[in-house]
Scaffold this motif. Sequence first.
Motif, PDB file in Angstrom:
ATOM      1  N   MET A   1       1.997 -33.771  -2.038  1.00 51.26           N
ATOM      2  CA  MET A   1       1.679 -34.480  -0.740  1.00 51.26           C
ATOM      3  C   MET A   1       2.174 -33.511   0.502  1.00 51.26           C
ATOM      4  O   MET A   1       3.196 -33.053   0.154  1.00 51.26           O
ATOM      5  CB  MET A   1       2.049 -35.805  -0.408  1.00 51.26           C
ATOM      6  N   VAL A   2       1.473 -33.364   1.467  1.00 52.05           N
ATOM      7  CA  VAL A   2       2.047 -32.488   2.577  1.00 52.05           C
ATOM      8  C   VAL A   2       1.786 -33.599   3.777  1.00 52.05           C
ATOM      9  O   VAL A   2       0.589 -34.175   3.873  1.00 52.05           O
ATOM     10  CB  VAL A   2       1.210 -31.377   2.739  1.00 52.05           C
ATOM     11  N   GLY A  33      -9.711 -33.342   1.181  1.00 53.01           N
ATOM     12  CA  GLY A  33      -8.079 -32.962   0.902  1.00 53.01           C
ATOM     13  C   GLY A  33      -7.400 -34.000   2.060  1.00 53.01           C
ATOM     14  O   GLY A  33      -6.135 -33.958   1.811  1.00 53.01           O
ATOM     15  N   VAL A  34      -7.916 -34.422   3.082  1.00 55.57           N
ATOM     16  CA  VAL A  34      -7.117 -35.003   3.916  1.00 55.57           C
ATOM     17  C   VAL A  34      -7.278 -36.700   3.565  1.00 55.57           C
ATOM     18  O   VAL A  34      -8.338 -36.989   3.434  1.00 55.57           O
ATOM     19  CB  VAL A  34      -7.667 -34.870   5.593  1.00 55.57           C
ATOM     20  N   CYS A  35      -6.077 -37.101   3.500  1.00 60.28           N
ATOM     21  CA  CYS A  35      -6.292 -38.705   2.852  1.00 60.28           C
ATOM     22  C   CYS A  35      -5.452 -39.739   3.612  1.00 60.28           C
ATOM     23  O   CYS A  35      -5.209 -40.771   2.987  1.00 60.28           O
ATOM     24  CB  CYS A  35      -5.517 -38.557   1.450  1.00 60.28           C
ATOM     25  N   GLY A  36      -4.949 -39.232   4.661  1.00 62.11           N
ATOM     26  CA  GLY A  36      -4.329 -40.180   5.699  1.00 62.11           C
ATOM     27  C   GLY A  36      -4.005 -39.930   6.936  1.00 62.11           C
ATOM     28  O   GLY A  36      -3.908 -38.537   7.139  1.00 62.11           O
ATOM     29  N   ARG A  58      -3.593 -33.878   0.255  1.00 64.35           N
ATOM     30  CA  ARG A  58      -3.344 -34.023  -1.044  1.00 64.35           C
ATOM     31  C   ARG A  58      -2.391 -32.946  -1.439  1.00 64.35           C
ATOM     32  O   ARG A  58      -1.769 -33.324  -2.582  1.00 64.35           O
ATOM     33  CB  ARG A  58      -4.632 -34.122  -1.797  1.00 64.35           C
ATOM     34  N   GLY A  59      -2.250 -31.863  -1.149  1.00 63.14           N
ATOM     35  CA  GLY A  59      -1.358 -30.652  -1.557  1.00 63.14           C
ATOM     36  C   GLY A  59      -1.408 -29.558  -0.657  1.00 63.14           C
ATOM     37  O   GLY A  59      -2.220 -29.582   0.534  1.00 63.14           O
ATOM     38  N   GLU A  93       6.351 -30.608   2.890  1.00 58.80           N
ATOM     39  CA  GLU A  93       6.044 -31.099   1.697  1.00 58.80           C
ATOM     40  C   GLU A  93       6.688 -32.414   1.629  1.00 58.80           C
ATOM     41  O   GLU A  93       8.045 -32.412   1.709  1.00 58.80           O
ATOM     42  CB  GLU A  93       6.576 -29.985   0.744  1.00 58.80           C
ATOM     43  N   VAL A  94       5.936 -33.384   0.822  1.00 56.51           N
ATOM     44  CA  VAL A  94       6.837 -34.843   0.877  1.00 56.51           C
ATOM     45  C   VAL A  94       7.550 -34.508  -0.698  1.00 56.51           C
ATOM     46  O   VAL A  94       6.780 -34.490  -1.531  1.00 56.51           O
ATOM     47  CB  VAL A  94       5.699 -35.720   0.771  1.00 56.51           C
TER      48      VAL A  94
END
Length: 102
Positions: A1-2, A33-36, A58-59, A93-94
């Motif tokens: 996740m980023v 790819g954008v999830c939040g 997502r990455g 980067e999470v």
Amino acid sequence: MVEHLILFNWDGDEEEVLAMVEEARRVLLEIPGVCGLAFGRALAPGTRYRYWLSLRFRGAEVVPFYRDHPTHQRFANQVFRPKAKDRLTTDFEVLEEVPCGS
């Protein structure tokens, strides 16, 4: 996740900021790819940046895809950047995330 984090000040009233966030939610979450998305306001008066907006990807491969995506380019150039000239943007980067209550 980023985590795509933007700290910014807005040249306008808070009603305009909230409308921008609503549009961001509507259009940017449609980019693959954008999830939040999260948005907030500083609690303390006089902080360097009044608002923050973050998008979750997502990455790492989503970063250049998002940056160059026409939907993002239109939103950034026509809606966000003209009113948020004072801003700081960084991708993180999470590495760890602990949910509330854990």
